[in-house]
Design a protein around this motif. Structure first.
Motif, PDB file in Angstrom:
ATOM      1  N   MET A   1      43.705  47.346  51.618  1.00  0.00           N
ATOM      2  CA  MET A   1      44.081  46.011  51.203  1.00  0.00           C
ATOM      3  C   MET A   1      44.228  45.099  52.405  1.00  0.00           C
ATOM      4  N   GLY A   2      43.814  43.819  52.214  1.00  0.00           N
ATOM      5  CA  GLY A   2      43.957  42.864  53.293  1.00  0.00           C
ATOM      6  C   GLY A   2      45.397  42.442  53.445  1.00  0.00           C
ATOM      7  N   GLU A   3      45.662  41.791  54.552  1.00  0.00           N
ATOM      8  CA  GLU A   3      47.012  41.312  54.810  1.00  0.00           C
ATOM      9  C   GLU A   3      47.334  40.206  53.821  1.00  0.00           C
ATOM     10  N   ARG A   4      48.436  40.330  53.128  1.00  0.00           N
ATOM     11  CA  ARG A   4      48.771  39.384  52.086  1.00  0.00           C
ATOM     12  C   ARG A   4      49.678  38.282  52.618  1.00  0.00           C
ATOM     13  N   GLN A   5      49.446  37.076  52.074  1.00  0.00           N
ATOM     14  CA  GLN A   5      50.319  35.994  52.405  1.00  0.00           C
ATOM     15  C   GLN A   5      51.577  36.104  51.554  1.00  0.00           C
ATOM     16  N   SER A   6      52.608  35.313  51.884  1.00  0.00           N
ATOM     17  CA  SER A   6      53.855  35.382  51.143  1.00  0.00           C
ATOM     18  C   SER A   6      53.604  35.033  49.689  1.00  0.00           C
ATOM     19  N   LYS A   7      54.250  35.774  48.791  1.00  0.00           N
ATOM     20  CA  LYS A   7      54.045  35.602  47.372  1.00  0.00           C
ATOM     21  C   LYS A   7      54.702  34.330  46.864  1.00  0.00           C
ATOM     22  N   SER A   8      54.077  33.690  45.913  1.00  0.00           N
ATOM     23  CA  SER A   8      54.687  32.558  45.237  1.00  0.00           C
ATOM     24  C   SER A   8      55.012  32.993  43.810  1.00  0.00           C
ATOM     25  N   SER A   9      55.614  32.109  43.069  1.00  0.00           N
ATOM     26  CA  SER A   9      55.945  32.428  41.679  1.00  0.00           C
ATOM     27  C   SER A   9      54.854  31.993  40.729  1.00  0.00           C
ATOM     28  N   LYS A  10      53.748  31.451  41.256  1.00  0.00           N
ATOM     29  CA  LYS A  10      52.681  30.944  40.408  1.00  0.00           C
ATOM     30  C   LYS A  10      51.846  32.093  39.845  1.00  0.00           C
ATOM     31  N   LYS A  11      51.566  31.997  38.542  1.00  0.00           N
ATOM     32  CA  LYS A  11      50.857  33.067  37.856  1.00  0.00           C
ATOM     33  C   LYS A  11      49.472  32.605  37.409  1.00  0.00           C
ATOM     34  N   VAL A  12      48.480  33.419  37.714  1.00  0.00           N
ATOM     35  CA  VAL A  12      47.100  33.123  37.331  1.00  0.00           C
ATOM     36  C   VAL A  12      46.600  34.233  36.417  1.00  0.00           C
ATOM     37  N   LEU A  13      46.104  33.855  35.257  1.00  0.00           N
ATOM     38  CA  LEU A  13      45.472  34.795  34.339  1.00  0.00           C
ATOM     39  C   LEU A  13      43.965  34.646  34.492  1.00  0.00           C
ATOM     40  N   VAL A  14      43.304  35.730  34.870  1.00  0.00           N
ATOM     41  CA  VAL A  14      41.844  35.733  35.034  1.00  0.00           C
ATOM     42  C   VAL A  14      41.222  36.428  33.829  1.00  0.00           C
ATOM     43  N   VAL A  15      40.307  35.737  33.168  1.00  0.00           N
ATOM     44  CA  VAL A  15      39.568  36.326  32.054  1.00  0.00           C
ATOM     45  C   VAL A  15      38.140  36.535  32.519  1.00  0.00           C
ATOM     46  N   THR A  16      37.718  37.780  32.524  1.00  0.00           N
ATOM     47  CA  THR A  16      36.410  38.112  33.084  1.00  0.00           C
ATOM     48  C   THR A  16      35.664  39.031  32.126  1.00  0.00           C
ATOM     49  N   PRO A  17      34.324  38.957  32.075  1.00  0.00           N
ATOM     50  CA  PRO A  17      33.568  39.911  31.245  1.00  0.00           C
ATOM     51  C   PRO A  17      33.740  41.336  31.773  1.00  0.00           C
ATOM     52  N   ARG A  18      32.813  42.183  31.483  1.00  0.00           N
ATOM     53  CA  ARG A  18      32.905  43.598  31.839  1.00  0.00           C
ATOM     54  C   ARG A  18      33.674  43.825  33.140  1.00  0.00           C
ATOM     55  N   PHE A  19      34.690  44.670  33.083  1.00  0.00           N
ATOM     56  CA  PHE A  19      35.609  44.855  34.210  1.00  0.00           C
ATOM     57  C   PHE A  19      34.831  45.276  35.465  1.00  0.00           C
ATOM     58  N   PRO A  20      34.986  44.527  36.577  1.00  0.00           N
ATOM     59  CA  PRO A  20      34.131  44.736  37.760  1.00  0.00           C
ATOM     60  C   PRO A  20      34.616  45.821  38.710  1.00  0.00           C
ATOM     61  N   VAL A  21      35.034  46.939  38.182  1.00  0.00           N
ATOM     62  CA  VAL A  21      35.443  48.079  39.013  1.00  0.00           C
ATOM     63  C   VAL A  21      34.790  49.335  38.448  1.00  0.00           C
ATOM     64  N   PRO A  22      33.906  50.000  39.248  1.00  0.00           N
ATOM     65  CA  PRO A  22      33.475  49.605  40.594  1.00  0.00           C
ATOM     66  C   PRO A  22      32.500  48.433  40.528  1.00  0.00           C
ATOM     67  N   PRO A  23      32.329  47.696  41.652  1.00  0.00           N
ATOM     68  CA  PRO A  23      31.448  46.527  41.648  1.00  0.00           C
ATOM     69  C   PRO A  23      30.063  46.833  42.202  1.00  0.00           C
ATOM     70  N   PRO A  24      29.077  47.160  41.353  1.00  0.00           N
ATOM     71  CA  PRO A  24      27.770  47.586  41.859  1.00  0.00           C
ATOM     72  C   PRO A  24      26.889  46.467  42.391  1.00  0.00           C
ATOM     73  N   GLY A  25      26.911  45.283  41.765  1.00  0.00           N
ATOM     74  CA  GLY A  25      26.002  44.218  42.144  1.00  0.00           C
ATOM     75  C   GLY A  25      26.714  42.989  42.657  1.00  0.00           C
TER      76      GLY A  25
END
Length: 404
Positions: A1-25
């Motif tokens: 994992m990369g170095e993370r910046q300080s966390k905020s309280s803001k929440k983001v919901l990501v809606v994505t098609p077919r789950f990209p794990v593992p990411p082949p393309g």
């Protein structure tokens, strides 16, 4: 994992098609790195994604535990047996876009609405424009909607499948999907400058910007060194040759370009073909100065390559196989259209060609190691300006800071 910046309280919901794990393309990598990027920028990220029936859900659980990103999965509604109601509803013009119709299904909407109530996100990020049937549920709560487009789907569909009468009919609902998405999005990230102009032309002016493929930032630290040797290694790559534009470009390389190069410069260039299984009807061209090497990790395999030849006969969006060689500092020969409006200059960052004989001329010209070095270095430097992680972060934060 990369170095993370300080966390905020803001929440983001990501809606994505077919789950990209593992990411082949390239597209899966872009969605995968989007999740990590949003997290590293300090947002609390939850992802909702469709999964195929045979998907190993333990992969999602391991990703969730490792990356600290909550993952909610749901099945594809229309992969199950389809009843008469499905086909009757599908006759309605607004349901002709099959990709969008998947997200109009009641079960999908119910899961999404329950998650909205549970998470109470400050912003919802949608990957791809055909998820628009869910947008009104977000807007009714006055939550900002961000859309990430991977291509202008209506144009892409015609270029991939052809300008037949039936395809022109099928084009219309896909075009309407794009118009709806533009109208309902608070901001839209296009994949290229050329496609940004298309979105702006159809109503996105003032709320559209360009966001390149995020996977390109991950290869900038692996600049390829120029090698002075008698036989040069030229490569073409495609993630899969089931995609029409990849198959057409491959045929163009192995049937039209490679034989001309061999005739003009016998034994001086060997073409390496990367990617998943080559279609049976193209196997006959894997001979002479053409070598099939199968799937390879480009970041590693391309370290031993000398020249990228990536024709772009058609296809919308951003083709990673065009830009990844330049990010790695490899000299590239391609069609001008492949650059898609990005700030790469012909004869400075890449060599342009049109007909097969022109591709052959440019490849042979790259026998000069000084030219390879100059093009590769200039392309790598420009790629670092456009595709670095800092640049990607700047693009995202400049937009998200407007809304949350």
């Amino acid at each position: 994992m990369g170095e993370r910046q300080s966390k905020s309280s803001k929440k983001v919901l990501v809606v994505t098609p077919r789950f990209p794990v593992p990411p082949p393309g390239a597209c899966e990598k872009d969605r995968y790195y989007n999740l990590l990027q949003l997290r590293d920028l300090g947002y609390q990220v939850t992802v909702l994604s469709k999964v195929h029936p045979n998907y190993d859900l333990s992969l999602a659980r391991k990703f969730e535990e490792k990356e600290g990103i909550k993952v909610i999965t749901m099945p594809y509604a229309f992969m199950q047996r389809k009843g008469i109601i499905f086909w009757l509803k599908h006759l309605l013009p607004w349901n002709w876009d099959g990709a969008a119709y998947e997200y109009a299904h009641k079960s999908t909407k119910d899961i999404f609405e329950n998650l909205l109530n549970e998470v109470s996100p400050d912003l919802v990020w949608f990957d791809y424009t055909y998820l628009w049937p869910l947008y009104k549920l977000v807007r009714s709560r006055k939550i900002p909607v961000i859309t990430r487009s991977i291509n202008f789907e209506a144009r892409h569909f015609l270029q991939e499948d052809g300008y037949t009468l039936i395809n022109l009919v099928r084009f219309l609902p896909k075009f309407v999907s794009e118009l709806i998405t533009i109208r309902l999005s608070d901001w839209l990230f296009a994949i290229t400058p050329d496609e940004q102009k298309i979105y702006e032309r159809w109503g996105g002016r003032g709320k559209t910007s360009t966001l390149p493929l995020r996977g390109l930032a991950k290869v900038l630290d692996k600049q390829v060194q120029v090698k002075e040797r008698d036989v040069l290694k030229v490569f073409f790559m495609g993630s899969t040759y089931n995609v029409h534009h990849n198959k057409s470009a491959l045929l163009y390389v192995i049937k039209d370009i490679a034989p001309i190069v061999e005739k003009r410069a016998p034994g001086k260039f060997v073409f390496h073909i990367l990617g998943k299984q080559i279609p049976n009807d193209l196997q006959q061209y894997i001979r002479g100065n053409v070598k099939y090497v199968g799937y390879q990790d480009p970041k590693e395999y391309l370290q031993d390559m000398d020249i990228a030849v990536i024709p772009s006969l058609y296809g919308a969006g951003m083709q990673q196989k065009v830009f990844e060689p330049m990010a790695l500092g490899l000299p590239l020969v391609t069609h001008k259209r492949a650059i898609a409006g990005y700030r790469f200059l012909e004869n400075t960052h890449y060599l342009a060609a049109g007909r097969p004989s022109e591709f052959a001329d440019q490849i042979i010209k790259l026998s000069d190691p000084n030219l390879r070095r100059a093009l590769g270095s200039a392309a790598h430097n420009r790629s670092s300006e456009l595709f670095s992680q800092n640049k990607m972060n700047e693009i995202i934060t400049n937009v998200l800071n407007r809304f949350i």
